[in-house]
Scaffold this motif. Structure first.
Motif, short mmCIF file in Angstrom:
data_model
loop_
_atom_site.label_atom_id
_atom_site.label_comp_id
_atom_site.label_asym_id
_atom_site.label_seq_id
_atom_site.Cartn_x
_atom_site.Cartn_y
_atom_site.Cartn_z
N GLY A 151 0.74 -1.22 0.09
CA GLY A 151 -0.08 0.04 0.02
C GLY A 151 0.74 1.23 0.04
N LEU A 152 2.02 1.20 0.62
CA LEU A 152 2.84 2.54 0.74
C LEU A 152 3.43 2.80 -0.48
N LYS A 153 3.59 1.77 -1.24
CA LYS A 153 4.01 2.13 -2.95
C LYS A 153 2.84 3.10 -3.58
N PHE A 154 1.73 2.72 -3.18
CA PHE A 154 0.75 3.62 -3.88
C PHE A 154 0.46 5.01 -3.09
N GLY A 155 1.19 5.30 -1.93
CA GLY A 155 0.85 6.48 -1.09
C GLY A 155 -0.24 6.08 -0.22
N VAL A 156 -0.70 4.85 0.13
CA VAL A 156 -1.72 4.37 1.09
C VAL A 156 -1.32 3.68 2.31
N ALA A 157 -1.61 4.22 3.51
CA ALA A 157 -1.17 3.83 4.59
C ALA A 157 -2.45 3.19 5.38
N ALA A 158 -2.26 1.77 5.53
CA ALA A 158 -3.27 0.93 6.05
C ALA A 158 -3.82 1.70 7.46
N ALA A 159 -5.02 1.71 7.58
CA ALA A 159 -5.57 2.52 8.73
C ALA A 159 -5.60 1.47 10.18
N VAL A 160 -4.48 1.18 10.57
CA VAL A 160 -4.04 0.16 11.67
C VAL A 160 -4.47 0.68 12.82
N GLU A 161 -5.08 1.93 13.03
CA GLU A 161 -5.68 2.23 14.21
C GLU A 161 -7.18 1.46 14.44
N HIS A 162 -7.26 0.97 13.50
CA HIS A 162 -8.84 0.06 13.61
C HIS A 162 -8.49 -1.39 13.68
N VAL A 163 -7.42 -1.90 13.47
CA VAL A 163 -6.98 -3.22 13.85
C VAL A 163 -7.69 -3.91 15.15
N GLY A 164 -7.54 -3.43 16.07
CA GLY A 164 -8.20 -3.79 17.50
C GLY A 164 -9.52 -3.93 17.09
N ALA A 165 -10.37 -3.35 16.57
CA ALA A 165 -11.89 -3.41 16.25
C ALA A 165 -11.95 -4.41 15.36
N MET A 166 -11.31 -4.29 14.28
CA MET A 166 -11.56 -5.23 13.08
C MET A 166 -11.22 -6.84 13.35
N ARG A 167 -10.13 -6.86 14.28
CA ARG A 167 -10.21 -8.37 14.99
C ARG A 167 -11.36 -8.85 15.90
N SER A 168 -12.08 -8.04 16.23
CA SER A 168 -13.34 -8.62 16.85
C SER A 168 -14.41 -9.09 15.99
N LEU A 188 -25.01 -0.52 21.06
CA LEU A 188 -23.44 0.01 21.12
C LEU A 188 -22.58 -0.78 21.87
N THR A 189 -21.53 -1.49 21.41
CA THR A 189 -20.89 -2.35 21.99
C THR A 189 -19.22 -2.05 22.03
N GLY A 190 -18.78 -0.85 21.47
CA GLY A 190 -17.30 -0.67 21.33
C GLY A 190 -17.20 0.99 21.11
N VAL A 191 -16.00 1.29 21.74
CA VAL A 191 -15.60 2.92 21.38
C VAL A 191 -14.27 2.75 21.28
N TYR A 192 -13.68 3.43 20.20
CA TYR A 192 -12.70 3.45 19.63
C TYR A 192 -12.00 4.64 19.33
N ASN A 193 -10.86 5.00 19.24
CA ASN A 193 -10.20 6.15 18.74
C ASN A 193 -10.48 7.29 18.95
N PRO A 194 -10.77 7.86 20.23
CA PRO A 194 -11.31 9.20 20.48
C PRO A 194 -10.47 10.37 20.04
N SER A 195 -10.90 11.47 19.75
CA SER A 195 -10.20 12.79 19.53
C SER A 195 -10.91 13.61 20.35
N TYR A 196 -9.84 14.59 20.81
CA TYR A 196 -10.51 15.84 21.65
C TYR A 196 -9.97 17.14 21.25
N SER A 197 -10.68 18.21 21.59
CA SER A 197 -10.53 19.41 21.44
C SER A 197 -9.40 19.92 22.39
#
Length: 246
Positions: free
Chosen positions: A25-42, A218-227
Motif C-alpha cells: 500500500g505504501l507504494k501507492f501512497g496508502v497507509a493502512a488504517a492500523v488504528e482500527h486493527v483492534g476493532a477489526m479483529r473482533s 453500542l458495543t465498542g468505543v475506539y479512537n476518540p479525539s479531543y479538542s
C-alpha cells in the motif's frame, strides 16, 4: 515536516512494515488504517461494506486482517477512487463503486476539502477548520448519490457482514439507504461526532438512538479525539446486532 507529528508517523510505519500487504500500500501512497486493527479483529467479517473508502486505508487494513473477505467500497471523489482502483486492481475480492451513499438517488455537489478525506456532502463548518486546520473547503465536485440497497445484490452477500462508514457527517443518510443490508448486517462501525463539524450533521447521540431502533446495540468505543479544551470531538463507534451480541 511538522516534527510534532513525527513520533506518531514513526509508530505507524513501525506497524505497517512487517505486513507485506501494508508495505504494498505504501507504494501507492496508502497507509493502512492500523488504528482500527483492534476493532477489526473482533469482527470476523466475510463481507465488508466500506462506505467512504477514500484511497483505501480501511480496505487495506481489512485485507491484512481478513484476507478472504469480500470488500464493497464506495468512494465518489474521482482522484481518490482512481488511487483505490490502482491499489486493488489485482484483488478479485474487491469491488469499487464510485458513488456517494445516501437515502435517495441523485446527482449532487460534494464539498471538497483541502484534505480530501474531510470532504462531505454537507457544508464544511467553521468549527471543522478551527479544530482541524487545513480542512477548509477547496471546491466542489459533482457526484452520483445512490442507495446502497440499490447498488448491491444484498441477497448474495456472504455473512457475517460489517458496514463501515466514514462519510463526514452523512452517516445517517447513508444508513437510511440500506435497510435491506442492515437487516443482514451483524456490525456497523462508524465515525461519530459530538460537535457540529459539518452544517446539519446528526451528532453521535442521534445516530446511537437510530441504530438502537433498528436493532443494533453500542458495543465498542475506539479512537476518540479531543479538542484543546478536552471535550470529545469524534469517536469510532461499534454497533452489534442485538440478537448476535453477547
Amino acid at each position: 515536516m511538522n516534527l510534532r507529528y513525527f513520533p506518531r508517523r514513526a509508530r505507524k510505519l513501525w506497524q505497517l512494515f512487517p505486513v507485506s500487504v501494508y508495505r504494498r500500500g505504501l507504494k501507492f501512497g496508502v497507509a493502512a488504517a492500523v488504528e482500527h486493527v483492534g476493532a477489526m479483529r473482533s469482527m470476523p467479517a466475510a463481507t465488508v461494506i466500506d462506505v467512504g473508502a477514500n484511497i483505501g486505508q480501511f480496505s487495506l487494513m481489512t485485507r491484512g486482517i481478513h484476507p478472504h473477505a469480500m470488500i464493497h467500497a464506495f468512494e465518489p471523489l474521482q482522484a481518490m477512487a482512481d488511487t483505490y482502483a490502482k491499489l486493488f486492481r489485482d484483488d478479485k475480492r474487491v469491488a469499487l463503486h464510485r458513488y456517494a451513499a445516501g437515502s435517495s438517488a441523485s446527482t449532487s455537489e460534494l464539498n471538497v476539502s483541502k484534505q480530501p478525506d474531510s470532504s462531505s456532502m454537507l457544508p464544511i463548518s467553521d468549527q471543522q477548520s478551527t479544530l482541524f486546520p487545513g480542512t477548509e473547503k477547496a471546491g466542489v465536485e459533482q457526484v452520483r448519490v445512490e442507495r446502497i440497497d440499490d447498488v448491491l445484490n444484498v441477497a448474495a452477500l456472504a455473512e457475517p457482514i460489517l458496514v463501515k462508514l466514514d462519510v463526514q457527517g452523512f452517516e445517517l443518510e447513508a444508513l437510511k439507504g440500506m435497510p435491506k443490508v442492515l437487516e443482514r448486517a451483524r456490525w456497523v462501525y462508524l465515525e461519530a461526532s459530538f460537535t457540529s463539524l459539518y452544517v446539519g450533521q446528526p451528532l453521535g447521540n442521534e445516530i446511537v438512538v437510530w441504530l438502537n431502533r433498528n436493532g443494533f446495540e453500542l458495543t465498542g468505543v475506539y479512537n476518540p479525539s479531543y479538542s484543546p479544551e478536552g471535550t470529545n470531538v469524534q469517536t469510532d463507534l461499534l454497533f452489534t446486532r442485538a440478537a448476535a451480541s453477547g
